[in-house]
Design a protein around this motif. Structure first.
Motif, PDB file in Angstrom:
ATOM      1  N   PRO A 386      37.183  44.942  30.461  1.00 18.62           N
ATOM      2  CA  PRO A 386      36.971  43.516  30.225  1.00 18.62           C
ATOM      3  C   PRO A 386      36.905  42.734  31.534  1.00 18.62           C
ATOM      4  N   TYR A 387      36.009  41.762  31.596  1.00 14.80           N
ATOM      5  CA  TYR A 387      35.811  41.023  32.843  1.00 14.80           C
ATOM      6  C   TYR A 387      37.104  40.353  33.315  1.00 14.80           C
ATOM      7  N   GLU A 388      37.905  39.899  32.367  1.00 13.23           N
ATOM      8  CA  GLU A 388      39.134  39.211  32.777  1.00 13.23           C
ATOM      9  C   GLU A 388      40.092  40.143  33.516  1.00 13.23           C
ATOM     10  N   LEU A 389      40.111  41.436  33.167  1.00 12.30           N
ATOM     11  CA  LEU A 389      40.933  42.397  33.911  1.00 12.30           C
ATOM     12  C   LEU A 389      40.347  42.640  35.295  1.00 12.30           C
ATOM     13  N   ASP A 390      39.030  42.772  35.345  1.00  9.72           N
ATOM     14  CA  ASP A 390      38.335  42.958  36.609  1.00  9.72           C
ATOM     15  C   ASP A 390      38.643  41.804  37.565  1.00  9.72           C
ATOM     16  N   GLU A 391      38.493  40.582  37.062  1.00 10.62           N
ATOM     17  CA  GLU A 391      38.722  39.406  37.894  1.00 10.62           C
ATOM     18  C   GLU A 391      40.192  39.284  38.298  1.00 10.62           C
ATOM     19  N   GLN A 392      41.089  39.679  37.399  1.00 13.73           N
ATOM     20  CA  GLN A 392      42.509  39.601  37.714  1.00 13.73           C
ATOM     21  C   GLN A 392      42.856  40.504  38.886  1.00 13.73           C
ATOM     22  N   VAL A 393      42.279  41.717  38.903  1.00 15.89           N
ATOM     23  CA  VAL A 393      42.511  42.628  40.026  1.00 15.89           C
ATOM     24  C   VAL A 393      42.004  42.001  41.321  1.00 15.89           C
ATOM     25  N   ALA A 394      40.827  41.385  41.266  1.00 13.62           N
ATOM     26  CA  ALA A 394      40.277  40.737  42.455  1.00 13.62           C
ATOM     27  C   ALA A 394      41.175  39.593  42.928  1.00 13.62           C
ATOM     28  N   ARG A 395      41.706  38.821  41.981  1.00 11.63           N
ATOM     29  CA  ARG A 395      42.582  37.704  42.358  1.00 11.63           C
ATOM     30  C   ARG A 395      43.891  38.221  42.961  1.00 11.63           C
ATOM     31  N   PHE A 396      44.450  39.278  42.387  1.00 14.20           N
ATOM     32  CA  PHE A 396      45.658  39.878  42.969  1.00 14.20           C
ATOM     33  C   PHE A 396      45.382  40.365  44.395  1.00 14.20           C
ATOM     34  N   LYS A 397      44.188  40.938  44.596  1.00 12.78           N
ATOM     35  CA  LYS A 397      43.822  41.428  45.921  1.00 12.78           C
ATOM     36  C   LYS A 397      43.735  40.279  46.915  1.00 12.78           C
ATOM     37  N   LEU A 398      43.073  39.194  46.522  1.00  9.46           N
ATOM     38  CA  LEU A 398      42.967  38.030  47.400  1.00  9.46           C
ATOM     39  C   LEU A 398      44.344  37.465  47.738  1.00  9.46           C
ATOM     40  N   GLU A 399      45.207  37.373  46.737  1.00  8.45           N
ATOM     41  CA  GLU A 399      46.552  36.852  46.969  1.00  8.45           C
ATOM     42  C   GLU A 399      47.320  37.727  47.943  1.00  8.45           C
ATOM     43  N   SER A 400      47.137  39.045  47.836  1.00  3.79           N
ATOM     44  CA  SER A 400      47.839  39.954  48.757  1.00  3.79           C
ATOM     45  C   SER A 400      47.350  39.790  50.185  1.00  3.79           C
ATOM     46  N   LEU A 401      46.109  39.296  50.336  1.00  3.58           N
ATOM     47  CA  LEU A 401      45.535  39.069  51.662  1.00  3.58           C
ATOM     48  C   LEU A 401      45.783  37.664  52.176  1.00  3.58           C
ATOM     49  N   GLY A 402      46.404  36.835  51.344  1.00  2.00           N
ATOM     50  CA  GLY A 402      46.644  35.454  51.737  1.00  2.00           C
ATOM     51  C   GLY A 402      45.392  34.609  51.724  1.00  2.00           C
ATOM     52  N   ILE A 403      44.421  34.972  50.873  1.00  2.00           N
ATOM     53  CA  ILE A 403      43.149  34.268  50.797  1.00  2.00           C
ATOM     54  C   ILE A 403      43.090  33.448  49.521  1.00  2.00           C
ATOM     55  N   GLY A 404      42.695  32.183  49.646  1.00  2.00           N
ATOM     56  CA  GLY A 404      42.512  31.328  48.486  1.00  2.00           C
ATOM     57  C   GLY A 404      41.042  31.041  48.256  1.00  2.00           C
ATOM     58  N   ILE A 405      40.678  30.698  47.041  1.00  3.23           N
ATOM     59  CA  ILE A 405      39.294  30.338  46.714  1.00  3.23           C
ATOM     60  C   ILE A 405      39.296  29.040  45.912  1.00  3.23           C
ATOM     61  N   ASP A 406      38.109  28.460  45.773  1.00  2.00           N
ATOM     62  CA  ASP A 406      37.982  27.199  45.046  1.00  2.00           C
ATOM     63  C   ASP A 406      37.988  27.418  43.538  1.00  2.00           C
ATOM     64  N   ALA A 407      38.197  26.319  42.800  1.00  2.00           N
ATOM     65  CA  ALA A 407      38.094  26.319  41.340  1.00  2.00           C
ATOM     66  C   ALA A 407      37.167  25.183  40.923  1.00  2.00           C
ATOM     67  N   LEU A 408      36.474  25.376  39.817  1.00  4.08           N
ATOM     68  CA  LEU A 408      35.585  24.339  39.308  1.00  4.08           C
ATOM     69  C   LEU A 408      36.380  23.119  38.846  1.00  4.08           C
ATOM     70  N   THR A 409      35.842  21.943  39.103  1.00  2.00           N
ATOM     71  CA  THR A 409      36.417  20.732  38.518  1.00  2.00           C
ATOM     72  C   THR A 409      35.972  20.638  37.061  1.00  2.00           C
ATOM     73  N   ASP A 410      36.616  19.749  36.312  1.00  2.00           N
ATOM     74  CA  ASP A 410      36.212  19.561  34.910  1.00  2.00           C
ATOM     75  C   ASP A 410      34.765  19.091  34.821  1.00  2.00           C
ATOM     76  N   GLU A 411      34.360  18.242  35.756  1.00  2.00           N
ATOM     77  CA  GLU A 411      32.991  17.747  35.756  1.00  2.00           C
ATOM     78  C   GLU A 411      32.001  18.896  36.029  1.00  2.00           C
TER      79      GLU A 411
END
Length: 422
Positions: A386-411
């Protein structure tokens, strides 16, 4: 130590456990995503009371995956997925940690298969497979063990091809998650993991320079892309051979020469096969190869380099260096095969870097939980991670590297969801 694990296991040498523990400790320190999942599993116990059978290349990173699954409450049994990639010290360490192990380095073909069967005879509820060996045995000669299996996860392209063929024929009896097809597997493991570990294995085995040489990469899937990229980085001239026109155009636009194998065979110094198919280097290619050509394989099975046809053309064969077999052809040319034509990155190396396998094995652990939670509703078919598991692994990886990314606004979300002209 688990008494049952010690009594039931078949390994080469229990006295090697200390070295195995050191290897496992090293990779654990470099697998932050899997460590995070282990913490979750210890609290949630998703596999409590279940038996899990694992068939993977049995080295330190795999061992740590087994320990993570064990931390989730499972009774774990593990075996190797290749005779030459098993590390005996790691096996010994796992037995001390209460995991049943049926594996040793370089067993005979008959013994290797029997170790797989021993693993299945523990009657697992869930499996993690590499190349489809466990699934194939379950569906052929040991159908008596099928009923208890809820499902599992498959690691490789080769295994998924076998599973999909079984599903197409209506033979698959339980759900399998195609871990290899997940973004966090093929984009990173297949490309960066294979790319680096193949050349680690070749370089440590041959101790020869790559710069200025001609490297022929057979197959331009994600593994081939990684092998070609790293060869270029080492200073090689790279040729790609392909059967897929789209991949051939891609290789050309990536800056590589593209030609049929029979032409590439005339000029290659190093050959690396990464196709998942058989006989991609064969008799007609040996007939035109340069003296001193070096052949290696990075596909799952040792059938990509056709050794019987090479032997038929040879007057002698000898081992000239560990993991290097020299074939002297009838006209005096010599051709060298690395690691018996088996996976050069594991049979002649330590496999992918720990940071890469951190993501892949995180997917394995999470996919195993996913199929256990939903095996009844999934049914007997091959499903994607499932894509949500795939993305979760990527987010855990980024967090372990101390890297942040943007999020969409409601607009921004509303804009993307709207078909009305803005």
């Amino acid at each position: 130590m688990s008494a049952s694990a010690k009594q039931n296991s078949i390994i080469a040498d229990p006295s090697l456990a200390k070295d195995g523990h050191l290897k496992i400790d090293w990779v654990r320190a470099h697998m932050p995503v899997l460590n995070r999942i282990r913490d979750r599993f210890e609290k949630e116990q998703p596999f409590k009371g279940l038996k899990v059978a694992i068939s993977l290349h049995l080295e330190a990173k795999t061992a740590y995956l087994a320990k993570v699954v064990q931390a989730g409450g499972a009774d774990v049994t593990i075996t190797g997925s290749n005779p030459l990639s098993t590390q005996d010290d790691v096996c010994a360490a796992l037995v001390e940690d209460g995991i049943t192990v049926f594996a040793k380095y370089n067993p005979s073909p008959e013994e290797y298969k029997q170790l797989l069967i021993h693993t299945l005879e523990t009657k697992p509820d869930l499996i993690i497979d590499d190349g489809g060996d466990l699934v194939t045995i379950l569906h052929s000669e040991r159908q008596d063990l099928l009923a208890q299996v809820r499902g599992g996860a498959e690691e490789t392209t080769t295994g998924i091809l076998r599973l999909k063929a079984m599903e197409k024929e209506g033979q698959l009896k339980f759900p399998m998650v195609a871990v290899n097809d997940a973004f966090c597997k093929y984009l990173f493991d297949n490309r960066y993991g294979t790319g680096q570990s193949v050349w680690d294995g070749i370089n440590r085995t041959t101790n020869l320079v790559v710069a200025g040489k001609t490297v022929v990469v057979v197959g331009y899937g994600w593994c081939g892309k990684g092998v070609a990229m790293r060869a270029k980085g080492l200073g090689a001239n790279v040729i790609v051979t392909e059967i897929d026109a789209i991949k051939a155009v891609e290789a050309y636009m990536d800056g590589f020469a593209v030609m049929p194998m029979v032409e590439a065979a005339k000029v290659g110094d190093y050959f690396v096969t990464v196709t998942g198919n058989r006989d991609v280097i064969r008799g007609e290619h040996y007939d035109v190869m340069k003296d001193g050509a070096i052949l290696s394989n990075a596909g799952h099975f040792d059938v990509e380099v056709n050794k019987p046809e090479l032997e038929a053309r040879s007057v002698s064969k000898r081992t000239v260096r560990r993991n290097i077999e020299e074939y002297e052809l009838k006209d005096g040319r010599k051709v060298y095969v690395l690691a018996e034509g088996r996976l050069v990155n594991l049979a002649a190396g330590d496999g992918h870097p720990a940071e890469i396998m951190d993501m892949t094995f995180a997917l394995q652990a999470m996919s195993l939980k996913y199929v256990n939670d939903r095996y009844k509703e999934i049914g007997s078919k091959v499903v994607n991670v499932p894509y949500e598991l795939d993305e979760q692994v990527a987010r855990f990886k980024l967090e372990s590297l101390g890297i942040g990314i943007d999020a969409l606004t409601d607009e921004q979300k509303a804009y993307l969801d709207s078909w009305v002209e803005h």
